[in-house]
Every structure is written in C-alpha cells, then in structure tokens.
Design an enzyme around this catalytic site. Structure first.
Site, mmCIF file in Angstrom:
data_model
loop_
_atom_site.group_PDB
_atom_site.id
_atom_site.type_symbol
_atom_site.label_atom_id
_atom_site.label_comp_id
_atom_site.label_asym_id
_atom_site.label_seq_id
_atom_site.Cartn_x
_atom_site.Cartn_y
_atom_site.Cartn_z
ATOM 1 N N SER A 1 127.282 -37.214 16.095
ATOM 2 C CA SER A 1 127.947 -38.009 15.478
ATOM 3 C C SER A 1 129.321 -37.258 14.841
ATOM 4 O O SER A 1 129.315 -35.932 14.518
ATOM 5 C CB SER A 1 127.084 -38.730 14.491
ATOM 6 N N TYR B 1 121.530 -39.145 6.843
ATOM 7 C CA TYR B 1 122.069 -39.313 8.243
ATOM 8 C C TYR B 1 123.052 -38.152 8.659
ATOM 9 O O TYR B 1 122.915 -37.273 9.664
ATOM 10 C CB TYR B 1 122.778 -40.605 8.316
#
Ligand code: NDP
Length: 262
Positions: free
Chosen positions: A136, A149
């Site tokens: 990501s 995350y």
C-alpha cells in the site's frame, strides 16, 4: 499470462477479485482463495477460463502448508502468487486494543509471509516465479488512525526488499504493489479500535481508482518486471512529499489528526 498458474488470496472481493478476472481474461489458470466460499463462487462464475476455489484463512498457520500443497495439485506448480488478502484499520493508538494490532499483523504480515514461504521452495527449484505483494501507499508513509495498518505494510516492504535481494539471479521475482485509494470494500471491512467492523465506505475509497483499473496496472507491473510500483491518484504523490519535504508531510498529517480526518 497464457497458461500461467496464478494463486490469488483475498480473491472474494475488491482488488483480488479484479486481478482474477483480468488474469483469467488473459488466459491464466486461476486459484481463488479467501474465507467466503459463496463470494468466491460468484467471482469464479465470471471468469473466462479454468479456475479452482481453495478456501483459506491466512491466519491459520497450520493450514498454510497443506493448502499450498493442494494448490499445486490443480494445474501444476504456482507460477504467480498474488499475496493480496488484507484488512485495514480505523482507530487512534490510544484507543486501539492490542488484540486489534495483533490481528492486523496476523492477516497482513504473517499470513502473507507464511504463504510466500510455502511456495518459495518450488519457485526456487524451478528457477521461475513471481511473488506479487499487495502492499500500500501506507507501506511508504503513515496517516492518523491507521497506525498498525501502516506498520504491517511497512513490515512487508522490509521483508520483501530482503527477499528480493536473496533471490536475485535465481529466477524468482518480487513485485511489490503500493496502491493508493482503490474503490473496494476495504474501509467497510476495516477494524475499529475494539476490533469491530468499521462498516463505512470512506470518502477516499468511494472516490478512488476502480479495482479493474488497478488490476490492469498490477498485471502490467508483473509483465514489466517492476520491483515496486505505486498505483492510484494524487494521493500517491504524498510518498514523494514524505521523502523530499518531511517537515511539510508531518505538518499535513498532524493537521489530519487534529481535524479527525482518518
Ligand atoms: P477488500 O476488503 O475488498 O478485500 C480484502 C480481501 O482479503 C477479501 O477477499 C477477504 O476475503 C480477504 N481476507 C481478509 N481477511 C482474510 C483472512 N484472514 N484470510 C484470507 N483472506 C482474508 O479490500 P481490497 O480489495 O481493497 O484489499 C486487498 C488488498 O489491497 C489488501 O491487502 C489491502 O491492504 C490492499 N490495499 C487496498 C487499498 C484500497 O484503497 N482498497 C489501498 C492499498 C492497499 P474473505 O473476507 O472472504 O476472507
């Protein structure tokens, strides 16, 4: 991609499902994995070529090896593993239970590297294969409300830089994909501070790039032997802002935290 054997985790929705559709269209043989069987069947019914479903919860460490063995029985050894299964997070550090941080790591990091370790020996033996890692933009920078995350995705970056170096010139490629905002259900499935589903389609995702476009760019990255690629809109530029103007970047995210934009 014709006749390549591709194993995709998190194939029951979003980016994983879109990759399955795109790769099947290009002639690959697809193995779809996730926990939700009915969703996988739905995706499978829309594929253009051969495919199999293999139910897998990536956090069940003792199931990884047997499932990986089974994956190799359908069409032969895995040529491409798309390590995509993942969950996101919404919650301030001070409010988030440690169990939630651990859960993020079990799914996004340990689940991911366990699968890699299960298919890597066969790839090295055959001197061919692609390990495609869906990291990501959060693997390059952090934003408020997504501490763990971002940490899981940073951890993937670290792990796979090392692995890539270890397998250089041994036929195995590591392609790390860093998407920005992609329009999927990720924010709906994200865990809040207490580990419950966030359940909201966030504005970033709602206005993000389509999963189909993202999947096409992932396939292009594999075909072009990219070590790493950023995919998305203007939010991906923040990776450069973080690197070139760290002071500005830290002010930006502090403002986000103050305005509770997470
Ligand atoms: P979705 O929520 O649509 O998909 C997540 C997938 O992961 C689902 O198929 C889900 O399947 C699977 N999954 C979750 N937990 C497990 C588990 N324990 N075992 C096996 N599979 C699991 O989100 P996306 O498609 O957006 O997410 C895919 C990847 O892309 C993730 O790694 C995410 O971090 C990454 N990403 C997404 C971005 C975005 O904006 N959408 C941006 C950057 C990265 P099931 O519930 O059936 O098990």
């Amino acid at each position: 991609m014709k006749d390549k054997v591709v194993w995709i985790t998190g194939a029951s929705s979003g980016i994983g499902a879109a990759c399955a559709i795109e790769l099947s269209r290009l002639g690959a043989k697809i193995i779809l994995s996730a926990r939700r069987k009915e969703k996988l069947e739905e995706i499978q019914s829309g594929l253009s070529g051969p495919s199999e479903i293999l139910i897998l919860d990536v956090t069940k460490a003792d199931e990884i090896q047997p499932v990986a063995k089974k994956a190799g029985t359908f069409y032969g050894p895995i040529d491409i593993l798309i390590n995509n299964a993942g969950i996101s997070q919404r919650g301030l550090v001070e409010e988030t239970e440690l169990a939630v941080d651990r859960r993020l790591f079990e799914v996004n990091y340990f689940g991911n590297i366990a699968l890699t370790k299960a298919v890597l020996p066969s790839m090295l033996e055959r001197k061919t294969g692609n390990l495609v890692i869906i990291s990501s933009v959060a693997g390059k920078l952090s934003t408020p409300g997504r501490s763990s995350y971002a940490a899981t995705k940073h951890a993937l970056q670290g792990f796979y830089d090392a692995l890539r170096a270890e397998v250089t010139d041994r036929g195995v490629e590591v392609n790390v994909i860093c998407p920005g905002y992609i329009k999927t259900d990720i924010s709906i499935h994200a865990l809040n501070a207490r580990g419950e589903k966030h359940g909201v389609m966030d504005a970033g995702q709602a206005s993000g790039m389509s999963a189909d476009t993202c999947a096409k760019q992932i396939v292009k990255a594999i075909q072009n032997h990219k070590r790493e690629v950023l995919i998305g809109g203007k939010e991906t530029k923040n990776v450069l802002v973080r690197r070139l103007f760290p002071g500005l970047y830290h002010k930006m995210i502090a403002k986000m935290a103050k305005e509770r934009r997470y």
